[in-house]
Design a protein around this motif. Structure first.
Motif: not given
Ligand SMILES: [Zn+2]
Length: 95
Positions: A14-16, A28-30, A85-89, A94-95
């Motif tokens: 996820g993200h980037g 940092i999630e990315k 894959n994501h890691i939410n706060a 947030i996604c």
């Molecule tokens: Zn995310």
């Protein structure tokens, strides 16, 4: 033939790039979605599955480009698994 050999998996970090995702406490999630995705990629390869990733570097992907990479990895087939894959706060999405 081992049934696993026919399974195909696309892993989406996820993200980037310009989109860092959630951040806090120095995380940092990315960066973590990429590390987690690389781990899963390597593990599934070890198990003999055919695996691809949507991104392997810190690059920006538009939503359209991300979907296209998923669809182009193995084609739009019903036996292709996609793991995003994501890691939410905590507390809010947030996604
Ligand atoms: Zn995310």
């Amino acid at each position: 033939m081992d049934e696993r050999a026919s399974k195909r998996v696309v892993i989406d970090a996820g993200h980037g790039g310009n989109d860092p995702g959630a951040s806090g406490n120095g995380i940092i999630e990315k960066e973590y979605t990429l590390k987690i995705s690389e781990y899963i990629y390597n593990r599934l390869k070890e198990l003999g599955l055919d695996v691809k990733m949507t991104r392997t570097t810190d690059e920006t992907l538009s939503p359209t480009e991300r979907v296209n990479r998923v669809l182009n990895a193995f084609g739009n087939d019903s036996d292709v698994l996609v793991i995003s894959n994501h890691i939410n706060a905590g507390g809010r999405e947030i996604c």
